[in-house]
Scaffold this motif. Structure first.
Motif, mmCIF file in Angstrom:
data_model
loop_
_atom_site.group_PDB
_atom_site.id
_atom_site.type_symbol
_atom_site.label_atom_id
_atom_site.label_comp_id
_atom_site.label_asym_id
_atom_site.label_seq_id
_atom_site.Cartn_x
_atom_site.Cartn_y
_atom_site.Cartn_z
ATOM 1 N N GLU A 1 0.844 -1.204 0.000
ATOM 2 C CA GLU A 1 0.000 0.000 0.000
ATOM 3 C C GLU A 1 0.872 1.244 0.000
ATOM 4 O O GLU A 1 0.623 2.194 -0.729
ATOM 5 C CB GLU A 1 -0.918 0.014 1.225
ATOM 6 N N GLN A 2 1.902 1.220 0.823
ATOM 7 C CA GLN A 2 2.745 2.414 0.913
ATOM 8 C C GLN A 2 3.777 2.493 -0.221
ATOM 9 O O GLN A 2 4.199 3.585 -0.587
ATOM 10 C CB GLN A 2 3.450 2.447 2.273
ATOM 11 N N PHE A 3 4.190 1.343 -0.751
ATOM 12 C CA PHE A 3 5.232 1.334 -1.798
ATOM 13 C C PHE A 3 4.750 0.512 -2.994
ATOM 14 O O PHE A 3 5.265 -0.577 -3.269
ATOM 15 C CB PHE A 3 6.533 0.732 -1.247
ATOM 16 N N PRO A 4 3.764 1.046 -3.728
ATOM 17 C CA PRO A 4 3.161 0.232 -4.805
ATOM 18 C C PRO A 4 4.128 -0.126 -5.934
ATOM 19 O O PRO A 4 3.965 -1.158 -6.568
ATOM 20 C CB PRO A 4 2.005 1.103 -5.314
ATOM 21 N N GLU A 5 5.115 0.722 -6.171
ATOM 22 C CA GLU A 5 5.990 0.509 -7.330
ATOM 23 C C GLU A 5 7.344 -0.104 -6.983
ATOM 24 O O GLU A 5 8.095 -0.484 -7.875
ATOM 25 C CB GLU A 5 6.270 1.858 -8.036
ATOM 26 N N THR A 6 7.690 -0.142 -5.727
ATOM 27 C CA THR A 6 9.042 -0.578 -5.344
ATOM 28 C C THR A 6 9.261 -2.057 -5.676
ATOM 29 O O THR A 6 8.444 -2.895 -5.298
ATOM 30 C CB THR A 6 9.242 -0.353 -3.824
ATOM 31 N N PRO A 7 10.348 -2.379 -6.375
ATOM 32 C CA PRO A 7 10.663 -3.802 -6.574
ATOM 33 C C PRO A 7 10.804 -4.487 -5.204
ATOM 34 O O PRO A 7 11.629 -4.096 -4.381
ATOM 35 C CB PRO A 7 11.987 -3.769 -7.340
ATOM 36 N N LEU A 8 9.952 -5.488 -4.992
ATOM 37 C CA LEU A 8 9.814 -6.063 -3.649
ATOM 38 C C LEU A 8 9.850 -7.591 -3.722
ATOM 39 O O LEU A 8 9.325 -8.190 -4.667
ATOM 40 C CB LEU A 8 8.460 -5.607 -3.093
ATOM 41 N N MET A 9 10.460 -8.214 -2.742
ATOM 42 C CA MET A 9 10.464 -9.672 -2.640
ATOM 43 C C MET A 9 10.420 -10.059 -1.166
ATOM 44 O O MET A 9 10.624 -9.212 -0.294
ATOM 45 C CB MET A 9 11.711 -10.261 -3.307
ATOM 46 N N VAL A 10 10.147 -11.342 -0.918
ATOM 47 C CA VAL A 10 10.104 -11.825 0.467
ATOM 48 C C VAL A 10 11.037 -13.035 0.606
ATOM 49 O O VAL A 10 11.297 -13.752 -0.357
ATOM 50 C CB VAL A 10 8.678 -12.215 0.908
ATOM 51 N N ASP A 11 11.536 -13.236 1.821
ATOM 52 C CA ASP A 11 12.417 -14.375 2.120
ATOM 53 C C ASP A 11 11.909 -15.045 3.395
ATOM 54 O O ASP A 11 11.848 -14.411 4.451
ATOM 55 C CB ASP A 11 13.858 -13.880 2.320
ATOM 56 N N ALA A 12 11.529 -16.330 3.280
ATOM 57 C CA ALA A 12 10.928 -17.044 4.417
ATOM 58 C C ALA A 12 11.939 -17.879 5.204
ATOM 59 O O ALA A 12 11.585 -18.435 6.251
ATOM 60 C CB ALA A 12 9.815 -17.950 3.920
ATOM 61 N N ASN A 13 13.162 -17.989 4.696
ATOM 62 C CA ASN A 13 14.163 -18.819 5.378
ATOM 63 C C ASN A 13 13.587 -20.164 5.840
ATOM 64 O O ASN A 13 13.752 -20.565 6.993
ATOM 65 C CB ASN A 13 14.820 -18.066 6.543
ATOM 66 N N ALA A 14 12.866 -20.819 4.926
ATOM 67 C CA ALA A 14 12.422 -22.211 5.145
ATOM 68 C C ALA A 14 11.350 -22.380 6.218
ATOM 69 O O ALA A 14 11.194 -23.476 6.762
ATOM 70 C CB ALA A 14 13.645 -23.102 5.458
ATOM 71 N N ALA A 15 10.582 -21.332 6.484
ATOM 72 C CA ALA A 15 9.654 -21.383 7.621
ATOM 73 C C ALA A 15 8.291 -22.002 7.327
ATOM 74 O O ALA A 15 7.471 -22.115 8.227
ATOM 75 C CB ALA A 15 9.467 -19.969 8.176
ATOM 76 N N TYR A 16 8.023 -22.391 6.072
ATOM 77 C CA TYR A 16 6.677 -22.879 5.723
ATOM 78 C C TYR A 16 6.718 -24.322 5.210
ATOM 79 O O TYR A 16 7.789 -24.877 4.955
ATOM 80 C CB TYR A 16 6.059 -21.980 4.644
ATOM 81 N N THR A 17 5.491 -24.883 5.031
ATOM 82 C CA THR A 17 5.361 -26.195 4.400
ATOM 83 C C THR A 17 4.293 -26.073 3.303
ATOM 84 O O THR A 17 3.647 -25.022 3.178
ATOM 85 C CB THR A 17 4.900 -27.281 5.394
ATOM 86 N N LEU A 18 4.090 -27.159 2.564
ATOM 87 C CA LEU A 18 3.068 -27.144 1.512
ATOM 88 C C LEU A 18 1.662 -26.913 2.062
ATOM 89 O O LEU A 18 0.765 -26.511 1.335
ATOM 90 C CB LEU A 18 3.093 -28.463 0.725
#
Ligand code: OSB
Ligand code: MG
Length: 369
Positions: free
Chosen positions: A178-195
């Motif tokens: 919402e605050q940064f609609p155009e900023t190239p953005l990615m996320v890193d979960a460091n293996a915290a999830y499962t299927l």
């Protein structure tokens, strides 16, 4: 080149901001700085270890042990022609990639200095400047995260990576978008999830992320392939690809569409180059990740990121994003256009500040042939 001397220094430096990920929080860095001497030249490398085995199994203690008791003895006094020769000698030691990287980086610095050229040149790179991104840890509140991002965006960083974990994901990404609609953005979960968390990733598909880094277990290439087939956002692997062979398998299985190459994680610059080349021929872009390195490891990462298939901004930020004072001069600075200039001096192209290094040294040992 005959390796005449190796010096190991465990150094301790406080981070300007504690760095929190799904696996824990770090307020201080504890790498091992390697100094190698041969033919009257001095080379530097960094084993970018952490105190605990949370991101990789190595720790500063295990690295010191492997270097002192195994790796240094098998290379000291040896006449080593090139980086391949160094790897061959170290090959009987399984794994321990951070330990090997410190030595191999110092060796490449020596090779470049012997040629009288910048490190980037001997690695095969061509760029004068590299695109810089920044990795933002989990913050105490969404407001704190937005403020931190606003600072980095105004500094000029070319992409923002935020760390996620269950409970700090979709709603946080929504606020950031919402605050940064155009900023190239990615996320890193460091293996915290499962299927089981498939719905979370399907929802994240709606935010135009460049990629999602290491969503699932570090050992699970198959589940990453299953996830990738069900989401739009490219998966980027980090922890799951610690070797060239694992990258081959990941590409074959379509476990990811982008690879984060960290020289430390994959066992040194030569392996990083091989993975770079493999991904390039498969049409898979790569970027250079980081391990909160000091200026020594940073100089090696900057040089690595000059290779052509490092086509996305990496986690190579300016020195002041990590430390109030770096251990090299000049420190790495962010240009207003969000790039970092590749040093033009010989070898790593920056000077190690010996006094500062000494003042940060917790332990030191020198080995002579
Ligand atoms: O997962 O990429 C990671 C730092 C330490 C360990 C793992 C990671 C990171 C980062 C920061 O994300 C990278 C950097 O700025 O050096
Ligand atoms: Mg990562």
């Amino acid at each position: 080149m005959r390796i005449e001397q190796v010096e190991l220094r465990h150094v301790r430096l406080p981070l300007v901001h504690p760095f929190q990920t799904s696996f824990g929080e770090e307020a201080e860095r504890d790498p091992i700085i390697v100094t190698m001497r041969a033919e009257g030249l001095v080379g530097h490398g960094e084993s970018a270890t952490m105190a605990g085995p949370w991101y990789l199994y190595e720790t500063t203690e295990t690295c010191w042990h492997i270097l002192r008791d195994f790796l240094v003895p098998i290379i000291l006094g040896q006449d080593v022609p090139d980086a391949g020769g160094l790897q061959d000698r170290m090959a009987p030691v399984r794994g321990h990639h951070l330990a090997k990287t410190g030595l191999e980086q110092a060796f490449w610095d020596l090779l470049a200095k012997r040629e009288g050229v910048p490190l980037a040149r001997v690695l095969g790179g061509h760029r004068d400047a590299i695109e810089s991104g920044v990795s933002v840890g989990i913050q105490p509140s969404v407001e704190a995260l937005l403020e931190r991002i606003a600072d980095y965006v105004s500094d000029g960083y070319r992409r923002i990576k935020i760390k996620i974990k269950p409970g700090w994901d979709v709603s946080v990404v929504r606020s950031v978008r919402e605050q940064f609609p155009e900023t190239p953005l990615m996320v890193d979960a460091n293996a915290a999830y499962t299927l089981q968390d498939l719905e979370t990733f399907k929802t994240l598909d709606g935010f135009g992320l460049m990629m999602v880094e290491q969503p699932l277990s570090y050992e699970d290439l198959l589940d990453h392939a299953r996830l990738q087939s069900q989401i739009e956002t490219p998966i980027c692997l980090d922890e799951s690809v610690g070797t060239f062979q694992q990258v081959r398998l990941a590409l074959e299985l379509d476990s990811c569409r982008i690879v984060n190459i960290k020289p430390g994680r994959v066992g040194g610059p030569l392996q990083a180059i091989k993975i770079h080349d493999l991904c390039q021929s498969a049409g898979v872009p790569v970027w250079c990740g980081g391990l909160l390195e000091t200026g020594v490891g940073r100089a090696h990462n900057v040089a690595m990121a000059t290779l052509p298939n490092f086509s996305l901004p990496g986690d190579i930020s300016a020195s002041d994003r990590y430390f109030s004072e770096d251990i090299v001069n000049p420190p790495f600075r962010l240009n207003p256009d969000g790039t970092i200039t590749v040093p033009t001096g010989t070898g790593i192209g920056v000077e190690v500040d010996e006094d500062r290094l000494e003042s940060l040294t917790a332990r030191k040992e020198t080995f002579a042939a």
